[in-house]
Write an enzyme that holds these catalytic residues in place. Sequence first.
Site, PDB file in Angstrom:
ATOM      1  N   THR A 145       0.843  -1.203   0.000  1.00  0.00           N
ATOM      2  CA  THR A 145       0.000   0.000   0.000  1.00  0.00           C
ATOM      3  C   THR A 145       0.878   1.254   0.000  1.00  0.00           C
ATOM      4  O   THR A 145       0.641   2.194  -0.771  1.00  0.00           O
ATOM      5  CB  THR A 145      -0.939  -0.021   1.227  1.00  0.00           C
ATOM      6  N   ASN A 164      -6.418  -9.759  -7.438  1.00  0.00           N
ATOM      7  CA  ASN A 164      -6.442 -10.458  -6.152  1.00  0.00           C
ATOM      8  C   ASN A 164      -7.697 -11.300  -5.948  1.00  0.00           C
ATOM      9  O   ASN A 164      -7.685 -12.282  -5.217  1.00  0.00           O
ATOM     10  CB  ASN A 164      -6.278  -9.470  -4.994  1.00  0.00           C
ATOM     11  N   GLN A 197      -0.014  -9.706  -6.268  1.00  0.00           N
ATOM     12  CA  GLN A 197      -0.506 -11.080  -6.373  1.00  0.00           C
ATOM     13  C   GLN A 197       0.264 -11.897  -7.413  1.00  0.00           C
ATOM     14  O   GLN A 197       0.066 -13.109  -7.505  1.00  0.00           O
ATOM     15  CB  GLN A 197      -2.006 -11.094  -6.701  1.00  0.00           C
ATOM     16  N   SER A 257       4.702  -7.050  -2.102  1.00  0.00           N
ATOM     17  CA  SER A 257       4.494  -7.162  -0.660  1.00  0.00           C
ATOM     18  C   SER A 257       5.020  -8.499  -0.153  1.00  0.00           C
ATOM     19  O   SER A 257       4.819  -9.531  -0.797  1.00  0.00           O
ATOM     20  CB  SER A 257       2.983  -7.071  -0.391  1.00  0.00           C
ATOM     21  N   THR A 275      13.415   4.517  10.405  1.00  0.00           N
ATOM     22  CA  THR A 275      14.334   3.394  10.649  1.00  0.00           C
ATOM     23  C   THR A 275      13.783   2.122  10.019  1.00  0.00           C
ATOM     24  O   THR A 275      12.609   1.795  10.185  1.00  0.00           O
ATOM     25  CB  THR A 275      14.536   3.208  12.169  1.00  0.00           C
ATOM     26  N   CYS A 298      -9.485  -6.803   2.344  1.00  0.00           N
ATOM     27  CA  CYS A 298      -9.580  -5.416   2.784  1.00  0.00           C
ATOM     28  C   CYS A 298     -11.024  -4.922   2.761  1.00  0.00           C
ATOM     29  O   CYS A 298     -11.364  -3.973   3.427  1.00  0.00           O
ATOM     30  CB  CYS A 298      -8.726  -4.523   1.901  1.00  0.00           C
TER      31      CYS A 298
HETATM   32  N1  PLP Z   1      -2.527  -4.834  -4.113  1.00  0.00           N
HETATM   33  C1  PLP Z   1      -3.134  -6.029  -4.169  1.00  0.00           C
HETATM   34  C2  PLP Z   1      -3.523  -6.606  -5.495  1.00  0.00           C
HETATM   35  C3  PLP Z   1      -3.413  -6.734  -2.993  1.00  0.00           C
HETATM   36  O1  PLP Z   1      -4.011  -7.920  -3.054  1.00  0.00           O
HETATM   37  C4  PLP Z   1      -3.037  -6.148  -1.746  1.00  0.00           C
HETATM   38  C5  PLP Z   1      -3.382  -6.807  -0.475  1.00  0.00           C
HETATM   39  O2  PLP Z   1      -4.414  -7.429  -0.338  1.00  0.00           O
HETATM   40  C6  PLP Z   1      -2.379  -4.911  -1.750  1.00  0.00           C
HETATM   41  C7  PLP Z   1      -2.159  -4.283  -2.956  1.00  0.00           C
HETATM   42  C8  PLP Z   1      -1.932  -4.256  -0.487  1.00  0.00           C
HETATM   43  O3  PLP Z   1      -0.806  -4.943   0.053  1.00  0.00           O
HETATM   44  P1  PLP Z   1      -0.304  -4.653   1.528  1.00  0.00           P
HETATM   45  O4  PLP Z   1      -1.129  -5.510   2.420  1.00  0.00           O
HETATM   46  O5  PLP Z   1       1.147  -5.055   1.545  1.00  0.00           O
HETATM   47  O6  PLP Z   1      -0.476  -3.209   1.786  1.00  0.00           O
END
Ligand code: PLP
Length: 383
Positions: A72, A151, A179, A199, A236, A324
């Site tokens: 994010t 996702n 993903q 991520s 940090t 989310c």
């Molecule tokens: N982008 C996609 C396609 C995701 O599936 C996700 C998490 O579900 C994110 C971004 C966000 O990742 P993070 O949890 O590392 O912020």
Amino acid sequence: MKDIYFDHNATTPVLPGVLAAMLPFFEENSGNPSSGHTAGAKARTAIERARDQISDLVGAAPNNVLFTSSATEAINTALHSAIHSRGGERSRIVITAVEHAAVQRCAIAAEKGGMEVIQIPVGASGALALDRLDDAITAETCVVSVMWANNETGVIFPISQISELCADRGVPLHVDAVQAAGKAPIDLRVVPIDYLSISAHKLFGPKGVGALVASPHLVAPFMLGGNQETGRRAGTENVPAIVGFGEAARLAALELKQRSDAVATLRDRLEQVLFQSIKGCYINGLGQPRIPNTSNMGFDGIDGDSLAGMLNASDIYLSTGSACSANTLTPSHVIMAMTGSYERAGEAVRFSLSHLNTDAEVARTIAVVEQSVASLRSTQAPV
Ligand code: PLP
């Protein structure tokens, strides 16, 4: 009986080897990488090793890997950088209708700030309307942001074609590869991408760490303060998490094919058996290229939340939308964009498997889904 975890697109467990790599950085090697002494140097060396491991996973120069707190944050940094490049003279952002909330919300915020946002639609099977994307990329476009793999459905977008379209017009491209990383090959030497977000916790690394892969001159610092990450991101560094991310990336690169083959076999069996045994079973994204672990399914007339609830009661875990948005009552924007149908969006359940799942787990899940759908249908009033 053991729990069955089929929600790997929401997050993955930390692999034992990854945890083992991280542990020394909580205790004996807990120095601050900015410190001048040997303890600091050890932490710095560990971060640079992780940078190399992540650059290997995606085919980038190590210097281009910028550690963040999450994908994010990487996405926010990428879009902020692209929007403010060239003195903010370009006013259009192009995204797709099925982007993750991180991209969508950045675009909405930019729109409130006076920018124009174009959302490229997808077809019923999740395919991107490439001709619409082509038309939308103009001299006014400051960034195109698309996901590598969705996702919710696992549908893969034609990133190499999109990369060419953007390069031809001199428009920066951001790709949300959260993903795809660890599930599909990514090689930025073959498919150039200006900004790539990934991520750790989606590829068996720890939560709370991500990376933006971009040439340093394209990154406008977003977090201000100290001079960490060569001035690109203050704060940090989360050394144990970065070390874990590096090790997770190393293992993902090493085992990419093996993991993909294993999980595709499990996913395909789940789909084939349910498709044949349950009347009215359909698969969202069928016919499109998909990452090998994801199956987004629906069963005619069956509410996805009710089905997920019954599976949960049998200790089988999956989601009905992206994690989310699971606590909100809004229907999945992805299934809505594909089908335009509230009914279809309400029916969708997402199985996201991994190489850690087993044949026996798939077999038990098939049996529980069959029983649950039959039971839900038997309690429905006839129409
Ligand atoms: N982008 C996609 C396609 C995701 O599936 C996700 C998490 O579900 C994110 C971004 C966000 O990742 P993070 O949890 O590392 O912020």
